[in-house]
Motif scaffolding. Structure first.
Motif, PDB file in Angstrom:
ATOM      1  N   GLY A   1       0.804  -1.216   0.000  1.00 38.41           N
ATOM      2  CA  GLY A   1       0.000   0.000   0.000  1.00 38.41           C
ATOM      3  C   GLY A   1       0.835   1.262   0.000  1.00 38.41           C
ATOM      4  N   LEU A   2       1.939   1.259   0.746  1.00 38.19           N
ATOM      5  CA  LEU A   2       2.789   2.445   0.833  1.00 38.19           C
ATOM      6  C   LEU A   2       3.574   2.696  -0.449  1.00 38.19           C
ATOM      7  CD1 LEU A   2       4.207   2.001   4.454  1.00 38.19           C
ATOM      8  CD2 LEU A   2       2.496   3.674   3.705  1.00 38.19           C
ATOM      9  N   THR A   3       3.798   1.658  -1.244  1.00 35.69           N
ATOM     10  CA  THR A   3       4.662   1.783  -2.423  1.00 35.69           C
ATOM     11  C   THR A   3       3.908   1.701  -3.744  1.00 35.69           C
ATOM     12  OG1 THR A   3       5.079  -0.618  -2.420  1.00 35.69           O
ATOM     13  CG2 THR A   3       6.612   0.763  -1.173  1.00 35.69           C
ATOM     14  N   GLU A   4       2.589   1.579  -3.713  1.00 34.08           N
ATOM     15  CA  GLU A   4       1.852   1.268  -4.941  1.00 34.08           C
ATOM     16  C   GLU A   4       1.998   2.332  -6.023  1.00 34.08           C
ATOM     17  OE1 GLU A   4      -2.287   0.832  -4.178  1.00 34.08           O
ATOM     18  OE2 GLU A   4      -2.479   2.696  -3.042  1.00 34.08           O
ATOM     19  N   ARG A   5       2.254   3.579  -5.654  1.00 34.51           N
ATOM     20  CA  ARG A   5       2.358   4.652  -6.652  1.00 34.51           C
ATOM     21  C   ARG A   5       3.794   5.083  -6.914  1.00 34.51           C
ATOM     22  NH1 ARG A   5      -2.765   8.650  -5.111  1.00 34.51           N
ATOM     23  NH2 ARG A   5      -4.377   7.043  -5.293  1.00 34.51           N
ATOM     24  N   ALA A   6       4.744   4.368  -6.373  1.00 37.61           N
ATOM     25  CA  ALA A   6       6.156   4.745  -6.511  1.00 37.61           C
ATOM     26  C   ALA A   6       6.830   3.916  -7.592  1.00 37.61           C
ATOM     27  CB  ALA A   6       6.884   4.564  -5.184  1.00 37.61           C
ATOM     28  N   ASP A   7       7.503   4.592  -8.525  1.00 38.59           N
ATOM     29  CA  ASP A   7       8.285   3.874  -9.535  1.00 38.59           C
ATOM     30  C   ASP A   7       9.648   3.475  -8.993  1.00 38.59           C
ATOM     31  OD1 ASP A   7       6.334   4.016 -11.536  1.00 38.59           O
ATOM     32  OD2 ASP A   7       6.961   6.045 -12.094  1.00 38.59           O
ATOM     33  N   THR A   8      10.164   4.261  -8.036  1.00 32.81           N
ATOM     34  CA  THR A   8      11.429   3.931  -7.382  1.00 32.81           C
ATOM     35  C   THR A   8      11.208   3.950  -5.881  1.00 32.81           C
ATOM     36  OG1 THR A   8      12.722   4.923  -9.174  1.00 32.81           O
ATOM     37  CG2 THR A   8      13.854   4.550  -7.088  1.00 32.81           C
ATOM     38  N   ILE A   9      11.586   2.859  -5.230  1.00 27.03           N
ATOM     39  CA  ILE A   9      11.344   2.682  -3.793  1.00 27.03           C
ATOM     40  C   ILE A   9      12.678   2.745  -3.065  1.00 27.03           C
ATOM     41  CG2 ILE A   9      10.439   1.119  -2.025  1.00 27.03           C
ATOM     42  CD1 ILE A   9       8.833  -0.227  -4.361  1.00 27.03           C
ATOM     43  N   GLY A  10      12.734   3.527  -2.004  1.00 26.29           N
ATOM     44  CA  GLY A  10      13.919   3.581  -1.159  1.00 26.29           C
ATOM     45  C   GLY A  10      13.633   2.963   0.195  1.00 26.29           C
ATOM     46  N   VAL A  11      14.656   2.359   0.790  1.00 23.62           N
ATOM     47  CA  VAL A  11      14.523   1.789   2.137  1.00 23.62           C
ATOM     48  C   VAL A  11      15.772   2.151   2.938  1.00 23.62           C
ATOM     49  CG1 VAL A  11      14.190  -0.283   3.533  1.00 23.62           C
ATOM     50  CG2 VAL A  11      13.188  -0.172   1.234  1.00 23.62           C
ATOM     51  N   SER A  12      15.579   2.779   4.093  1.00 25.94           N
ATOM     52  CA  SER A  12      16.690   3.037   5.005  1.00 25.94           C
ATOM     53  C   SER A  12      17.003   1.759   5.758  1.00 25.94           C
ATOM     54  CB  SER A  12      16.328   4.142   6.004  1.00 25.94           C
ATOM     55  OG  SER A  12      16.287   5.390   5.389  1.00 25.94           O
ATOM     56  N   VAL A  13      18.227   1.278   5.645  1.00 27.81           N
ATOM     57  CA  VAL A  13      18.608   0.029   6.306  1.00 27.81           C
ATOM     58  C   VAL A  13      19.791   0.274   7.235  1.00 27.81           C
ATOM     59  CG1 VAL A  13      17.719  -1.462   4.478  1.00 27.81           C
ATOM     60  CG2 VAL A  13      20.061  -0.663   4.357  1.00 27.81           C
ATOM     61  N   SER A  14      19.800  -0.469   8.335  1.00 27.67           N
ATOM     62  CA  SER A  14      20.850  -0.278   9.341  1.00 27.67           C
ATOM     63  C   SER A  14      21.644  -1.548   9.610  1.00 27.67           C
ATOM     64  CB  SER A  14      20.207   0.179  10.658  1.00 27.67           C
ATOM     65  OG  SER A  14      19.326  -0.833  11.135  1.00 27.67           O
ATOM     66  N   GLY A  15      21.173  -2.671   9.073  1.00 27.89           N
ATOM     67  CA  GLY A  15      21.756  -3.964   9.420  1.00 27.89           C
ATOM     68  C   GLY A  15      20.955  -4.680  10.472  1.00 27.89           C
ATOM     69  N   GLY A  16      19.891  -4.043  10.965  1.00 25.42           N
ATOM     70  CA  GLY A  16      19.008  -4.671  11.942  1.00 25.42           C
ATOM     71  C   GLY A  16      17.869  -5.423  11.284  1.00 25.42           C
ATOM     72  N   LEU A  17      17.087  -6.123  12.090  1.00 23.55           N
ATOM     73  CA  LEU A  17      16.033  -6.981  11.570  1.00 23.55           C
ATOM     74  C   LEU A  17      14.838  -6.192  11.033  1.00 23.55           C
ATOM     75  CD1 LEU A  17      15.984  -9.765  14.334  1.00 23.55           C
ATOM     76  CD2 LEU A  17      17.385  -9.637  12.267  1.00 23.55           C
ATOM     77  N   ASP A  18      14.521  -5.062  11.663  1.00 23.60           N
ATOM     78  CA  ASP A  18      13.324  -4.312  11.293  1.00 23.60           C
ATOM     79  C   ASP A  18      13.439  -3.741   9.881  1.00 23.60           C
ATOM     80  OD1 ASP A  18      12.678  -4.761  14.019  1.00 23.60           O
ATOM     81  OD2 ASP A  18      13.737  -2.918  14.557  1.00 23.60           O
ATOM     82  N   SER A  19      14.547  -3.048   9.615  1.00 24.40           N
ATOM     83  CA  SER A  19      14.720  -2.467   8.287  1.00 24.40           C
ATOM     84  C   SER A  19      14.935  -3.552   7.238  1.00 24.40           C
ATOM     85  CB  SER A  19      15.885  -1.475   8.284  1.00 24.40           C
ATOM     86  OG  SER A  19      17.096  -2.084   8.691  1.00 24.40           O
ATOM     87  N   LEU A  20      15.546  -4.676   7.628  1.00 21.81           N
ATOM     88  CA  LEU A  20      15.714  -5.775   6.677  1.00 21.81           C
ATOM     89  C   LEU A  20      14.357  -6.336   6.259  1.00 21.81           C
ATOM     90  CD1 LEU A  20      17.562  -7.714   5.125  1.00 21.81           C
ATOM     91  CD2 LEU A  20      17.459  -9.236   7.109  1.00 21.81           C
ATOM     92  N   ALA A  21      13.461  -6.528   7.216  1.00 25.95           N
ATOM     93  CA  ALA A  21      12.122  -7.028   6.885  1.00 25.95           C
ATOM     94  C   ALA A  21      11.434  -6.082   5.914  1.00 25.95           C
ATOM     95  CB  ALA A  21      11.292  -7.185   8.158  1.00 25.95           C
ATOM     96  N   THR A  22      11.594  -4.777   6.147  1.00 22.83           N
ATOM     97  CA  THR A  22      10.994  -3.790   5.248  1.00 22.83           C
ATOM     98  C   THR A  22      11.576  -3.923   3.852  1.00 22.83           C
ATOM     99  OG1 THR A  22      10.675  -2.271   7.110  1.00 22.83           O
ATOM    100  CG2 THR A  22      10.606  -1.331   4.901  1.00 22.83           C
ATOM    101  N   LEU A  23      12.900  -4.063   3.751  1.00 25.09           N
ATOM    102  CA  LEU A  23      13.552  -4.178   2.449  1.00 25.09           C
ATOM    103  C   LEU A  23      13.133  -5.460   1.727  1.00 25.09           C
ATOM    104  CD1 LEU A  23      15.598  -3.095   0.397  1.00 25.09           C
ATOM    105  CD2 LEU A  23      17.385  -4.304   1.655  1.00 25.09           C
ATOM    106  N   VAL A  24      13.086  -6.572   2.444  1.00 24.99           N
ATOM    107  CA  VAL A  24      12.693  -7.842   1.832  1.00 24.99           C
ATOM    108  C   VAL A  24      11.297  -7.732   1.215  1.00 24.99           C
ATOM    109  CG1 VAL A  24      12.027 -10.224   2.352  1.00 24.99           C
ATOM    110  CG2 VAL A  24      14.195  -9.320   3.218  1.00 24.99           C
ATOM    111  N   HIS A  25      10.374  -7.147   1.943  1.00 20.16           N
ATOM    112  CA  HIS A  25       9.011  -7.033   1.432  1.00 20.16           C
ATOM    113  C   HIS A  25       8.905  -5.982   0.332  1.00 20.16           C
ATOM    114  CE1 HIS A  25       6.566  -9.699   4.022  1.00 20.16           C
ATOM    115  NE2 HIS A  25       7.608  -9.584   4.826  1.00 20.16           N
ATOM    116  N   ALA A  26       9.710  -4.928   0.404  1.00 18.23           N
ATOM    117  CA  ALA A  26       9.716  -3.942  -0.680  1.00 18.23           C
ATOM    118  C   ALA A  26      10.176  -4.581  -1.980  1.00 18.23           C
ATOM    119  CB  ALA A  26      10.614  -2.762  -0.307  1.00 18.23           C
ATOM    120  N   CYS A  27      11.192  -5.429  -1.907  1.00 18.97           N
ATOM    121  CA  CYS A  27      11.664  -6.127  -3.105  1.00 18.97           C
ATOM    122  C   CYS A  27      10.615  -7.110  -3.618  1.00 18.97           C
ATOM    123  CB  CYS A  27      12.972  -6.858  -2.804  1.00 18.97           C
ATOM    124  SG  CYS A  27      14.382  -5.757  -2.520  1.00 18.97           S
TER     125      CYS A  27
END
Length: 383
Positions: A23-49
């Protein structure tokens, strides 16, 4: 943030998270994800991909050094390789070269830990054409295992699991004594139980005193407000009939203040959408803990682990990285001996500020100083 009514998703938490990211990315042609090496941002990146469907996904990471002397950049790159995301572009922000003044807001100072670096990430994201910048913000507060859960975990998983949980929380807060008191408090009247919970969980907030860095009359006003707020919180727990574990889970997330973007790109966290919040609050508190996992970090982050595909689990870090030295370095950037609007306006006591060593206090003062400077630049007159 207004309270959310718990509502379990028929597909489970992972399906809800996937829908939140989609839902957050449906209108975006390019998606960015801030990652730190932690589990939370990794989960976000995995699902964004997973939802990108051919769209570009770019990971942004700040080259911070953790308290063990390790840079997070090689940690991030290795993690992406190990979970099958080696194809994702990684943009690295150098703290020494890329600090940027965050966007000023009339709503007040930015109180995120490293606002200049967050603004640098946003600026880089804009330059790369990113239309939405996702993060893992809110996950710890929302999904973390609360204190005082020994009894619920014993009922859910058995005594051995409860003993393992007690060992995991023994060095946190009131520790094992607090766990025992939480059990005893179940027979106390609601108001007495809530007061005892507050005393055990937040001893420094039983009789709060505003920092002496605040000048009068602001210090006295802040102290008065803080004491009134504490009374409201205790009465709220008593009125809702919360047990100690329920109160701690509530206090971990509320009050939750939504923060505006640091730059000119839309920022969002899939952990903080209404649909995911509703599903997360519907999870029984004991189910936030998994006694069968091999490390305390994983056991207390089990709901985040459940958002990741099984193939990724074995590659995940089993300990958390901490960046207190980076926070202290940021706080040291405030020149307490030079001219400051916060002291010239009478808000901050210069003598006390010169002696202050608390990183959190210094970071807040620094944020207020930046905000006052921005207010003047936007035409404000400060008397």
């Amino acid at each position: 943030m207004r309270p959310v009514v718990p509502a379990a998703h028929p597909g489970g938490l992972r399906a809800t998270f996937a829908a939140s990211v989609a839902g957050l990315t449906e209108r975006a042609d390019t998606i960015g994800v801030s990652v730190s090496g932690g589990l939370d941002s990794l989960a976000t990146l995995v699902h964004a991909c997973a939802v990108a469907d051919g769209r570009r996904v770019i990971a942004f990471t700040v080259a911070l050094t953790d308290d063990q002397g390790r840079s997070c950049v090689p940690v991030v790159r290795k993690l992406l390789r190990d979970v099958g995301l080696a194809h994702v572009e990684v943009e690295v922000i150098d703290p020494a070269r890329h600090w940027v003044d965050p966007r000023w807001s009339a709503h007040g100072p930015r109180l995120d830990a490293l606002p200049g670096l967050n603004a640098a990430v946003a600026q880089r994201a804009v330059s790369r054409g990113v239309e939405v910048l996702l993060s893992g913000l809110g996950s710890d507060e929302l999904l973390g295992v609360p204190r005082y859960a020994t009894a619920p975990i014993a009922r859910r998983y058995g005594l051995r699991a409860a003993a393992r949980y007690a060992g995991d929380v023994a060095r946190s807060g009131p520790g094992l004594l607090g766990e025992a008191l939480a059990v005893a408090a179940r027979v106390m009247p609601a108001q007495a139980s809530a007061g005892a919970y507050w005393a055990a969980n937040w001893p420094e907030w039983c009789d709060p005193q505003a920092t002496p860095v605040l000048a009068e009359p602001y210090r006295g006003n802040a102290t008065h407000w803080a004491r009134s707020w504490v009374r409201e919180q205790v009465s709220g727990h008593a009125g809702a009939g919360r047990s100690w574990v329920q109160a701690d889970a509530h206090d971990a997330f509320y009050p939750h203040e939504a923060m505006g973007p640091a730059g000119d790109v839309v920022e969002a966290s899939p952990f903080l959408t209404e649909q995911f919040l509703a599903a997360a609050f519907a999870v029984p508190l004991a189910d936030r803990y998994r006694p069968d996992l091999p490390s305390g970090y994983w056991r207390c982050k089990s709901l985040v682990l459940s958002l990741l595909p099984d193939r990724a689990i074995r590659a995940l870090p089993r300990t958390k990285q901490y960046y207190s030295a980076a926070m202290a370095h940021e706080a040291a950037g405030l020149d307490t001996s030079g001219p400051l609007l916060v002291t010239e306006t009478g808000l901050i006591d210069r003598a006390h500020l010169a002696r202050e060593t608390d990183t959190a206090v210094l970071l807040v003062v620094s944020a207020i100083e930046r905000w006052l400077i921005g207010a003047i630049e936007h035409g404000a007159r400060i008397n």
